[in-house]
Design an enzyme around this catalytic site. Structure first.
Site, PDB file in Angstrom:
ATOM      1  N   GLU A   1       9.332  17.422  14.196  1.00  8.98           N
ATOM      2  CA  GLU A   1       9.610  17.543  13.451  1.00  8.98           C
ATOM      3  C   GLU A   1       8.844  17.960  12.463  1.00  8.98           C
ATOM      4  OE1 GLU A   1       8.795  13.379  11.189  1.00  8.98           O
ATOM      5  OE2 GLU A   1      10.371  13.165  10.542  1.00  8.98           O
TER       6      GLU A   1
ATOM      7  N   LYS B   1       1.242  -1.403   0.064  1.00  9.49           N
ATOM      8  CA  LYS B   1      -0.399  -0.051  -0.046  1.00  9.49           C
ATOM      9  C   LYS B   1       0.724   1.386   0.239  1.00  9.49           C
ATOM     10  CE  LYS B   1      -2.101   3.589   2.446  1.00  9.49           C
ATOM     11  NZ  LYS B   1      -1.706   4.368   1.875  1.00  9.49           N
TER      12      LYS B   1
ATOM     13  N   GLU C   1       9.129   2.632  10.746  1.00 11.08           N
ATOM     14  CA  GLU C   1      10.904   3.497  10.376  1.00 11.08           C
ATOM     15  C   GLU C   1       9.608   5.145  10.701  1.00 11.08           C
ATOM     16  OE1 GLU C   1      13.853   3.678  10.404  1.00 11.08           O
ATOM     17  OE2 GLU C   1      14.278   5.332  10.277  1.00 11.08           O
TER      18      GLU C   1
ATOM     19  N   CYS D   1      13.082  12.078   5.944  1.00 11.21           N
ATOM     20  CA  CYS D   1      13.393  11.781   7.797  1.00 11.21           C
ATOM     21  C   CYS D   1      15.098  11.939   7.955  1.00 11.21           C
ATOM     22  CB  CYS D   1      12.785  10.293   8.513  1.00 11.21           C
ATOM     23  SG  CYS D   1      12.653   9.391   7.061  1.00 11.21           S
TER      24      CYS D   1
END
Ligand code: UN1
Length: 503
Positions: free
Chosen positions: A391, A181, A256, A290
């Site tokens: 973030e 997906k 992750e 990231c």
């Protein structure tokens, strides 16, 4: 695979070796973030029913695929790597069009998929176990890797082909089957990748693609008992939900997630090199990695010079459509990502950080149809401010002052994440102590926080991950589990720990 009408190309799911529409009859649009008037295509808005069909196909295909010898599985993967390489330029152009990052970077993304596919195909002839002496006579002891079954692969939009390859290729070489997906913002690159696997001769049902939203498609994968592994890359918030939803059926979950990566610049650093590194680490992929260097901790002795040089260079970066070869930074991926960036610029100003570069969305002229934002730098950021802790996933860098290496390391570690860190210094003692003391999964000396290579483990500590690593041979540990095998050829009952072998 696709039906083109005067309006737009319609792309399908790939289930059990066939390109099929969703049972829903619903579609979603894929548009260019540099020009929202550019409709790339429409994709299947799939439902739980589509996911169940894909899982069923993967479950059946597993019974065949797990018994194909790993070196033979790998032959198909080597072929896939060749096909990706042959189609590299077209794949990169599709990726820039749907995701926005500049062509040099999308070529790099495709190259990372090529590298990973070659590397992991090589593991088809390795997947080493251990052979050890038994404590008993006439007994053989060894360990072998075994696949788990159906793997759910849920991927983000920022590395639309590299990250799927990090998950799908090791899953396949280990003998698992996959339901994939991809992010709804980058379905075309996902589909291009799956098409290559089909063309390389991966049998029907071994890889299945189901496009659609996380609520419907993602969730259906997480609750199905037949899915044994989930590999997810995305935000920490969604990762927590993935983990919780998959827990009752005891799936193996690899996560992750976010990062708030730091570059430390010491007083003995080569400042020009550090400036180059911060530009690439902070503004490459418009900060949407990231691994992005979203914090720069600078020694007091070089602080003012660094701020001046770094902001001058950032101001001169050319922002534009990623297909234009002169563009150095593309748009961000979507309206909502642009809103997030603008929200954090506002937060930074309210928190009292000093805006030294950028700070605005670009809306006029050629920028009007896309999601563009200036490269933005805040100086005099306190380590506790939200722009130093959270973030942002956009072109915003926070500069923090430090007076010693110890202080820099403490600042570096005082965030919830632990993906990547870096130090610029000419002093090997400082470099090694920073390497030891920064608690991250990846560390660089005299290079920025981005740019991991495929043959070493990739992942992070704390809220970045849950202890697993992808890439390198570490990825095999996600997609296989150990079976210890004892063969007793003594012809009698030997009881471990009770019957001891004579000397
Ligand atoms: C990511 O941002 O999720 O190390 C992946 C890097 C790239 C991969 C980034 N090779 O920056």
């Amino acid at each position: 695979m696709a039906i083109t009408t005067a309006k737009a190309t319609t792309y399908h799911n790939f289930i059990d070796g066939a390109w099929v529409p969703s049972v829903s009859g619903d579609l979603f649009e894929n548009r260019n973030p540099a020009d929202s008037g550019d409709l790339i295509g429409v994709f299947q808005k799939s439902t739980r029913r589509d996911v169940e069909r894909a899982i069923e196909a993967a479950r059946r295909a597993y019974e065949h695929w797990r018994l194909v010898p790993a070196p033979r599985r790998a032959e198909r993967l080597f072929r896939a790597a060749q096909l990706i390489a042959e189609r590299k330029e077209a794949l990169a152009r599709d990726m820039t069009r749907e995701m926005g990052k500049i062509l040099d970077e999308t070529r790099g993304d495709v190259q990372e998929a090529i590298d990973m596919t070659y590397f992991m195909a090589g593991e088809g002839r390795r997947q080493y176990g251990q052979t050890v002496p038994s404590e008993l006579r006439d007994k053989f002891a060894m360990s072998v890797r075994q696949p788990l079954g159906v793997c759910a692969v849920i991927t983000p939009w920022n590395f639309p082909m590299a990250i799927p390859s990090w998950k799908i290729i090791p899953a396949l070489v280990c003998g698992n089957t996959v339901v994939f997906k991809p992010a709804t913002l980058t379905p075309l690159s996902a589909l291009n990748f799956v098409k290559i696997l089909e063309d390389a001769g991966i049998p029907p049902g071994v890889v299945n693609l189901v496009t659609g939203g996380g609520e419907e498609v993602g969730n259906a994968l997480l609750v199905d008992d037949d899915v044994r592994v989930v590999s997810f890359t995305g935000s920490t918030g969604v990762g927590r939900t993935v983990s919780e939803t998959a827990a009752p059926s005891f799936k193996k979950v690899h996560l992750e997630m976010g990062g708030k990566n730091v570059i430390i610049i010491m007083d003995d650093a080569k400042l020009d090199l550090a400036v180059e590194g911060c530009l690439w680490g902070g503004f490459g992929t418009s900060g949407q990695r990231c691994t992005a260097a979203s914090r720069v901790v600078v020694h007091d002795a070089v602080y003012d010079t660094f701020v001046e040089q770094f902001s001058a260079r950032a101001r001169s970066l050319r922002v534009g459509d990623g297909v234009d070869p002169s563009t150095q930074m593309g748009p961000v991926v979507s309206r909502s990502q642009l809103d997030t960036v603008m929200k954090y610029v506002d937060i930074g100003q309210k928190e009292g950080a000093r805006l030294v570069c950028g700070g605005h969305a670009l809306t006029s002229g050629g920028y009007g149809k896309g999601f563009f934002h200036e490269p933005t730098i805040f100086a005099d950021v306190a380590p506790t401010m939200r722009i130093a802790q959270e973030e942002i996933f956009g072109p915003v860098v926070s500069i923090i002052r430090c007076r010693s290496l110890d202080e820099a390391v403490t600042i570096g570690n005082t965030v919830q994440y632990g993906l990547s860190a870096s130090i610029y210094t000419q002093d090997i003692n400082r470099a090694f102590s920073a390497m030891r003391d920064l608690y991250t999964g990846i560390f660089y000396v005299n290079a920025p926080t981005i740019g991991a290579e495929v043959h070493l483990p990739f992942g992070g500590t704390k809220a970045t991950g849950n202890g697993h690593r992808e890439a390198g041979t570490a990825a095999l540990d996600v997609f296989s589990e150990w079976k210890s095998v004892y063969v007793d050829f003594s012809g009698r009952l030997q009881r471990a720990q009770i019957d001891t072998a004579d000397l």
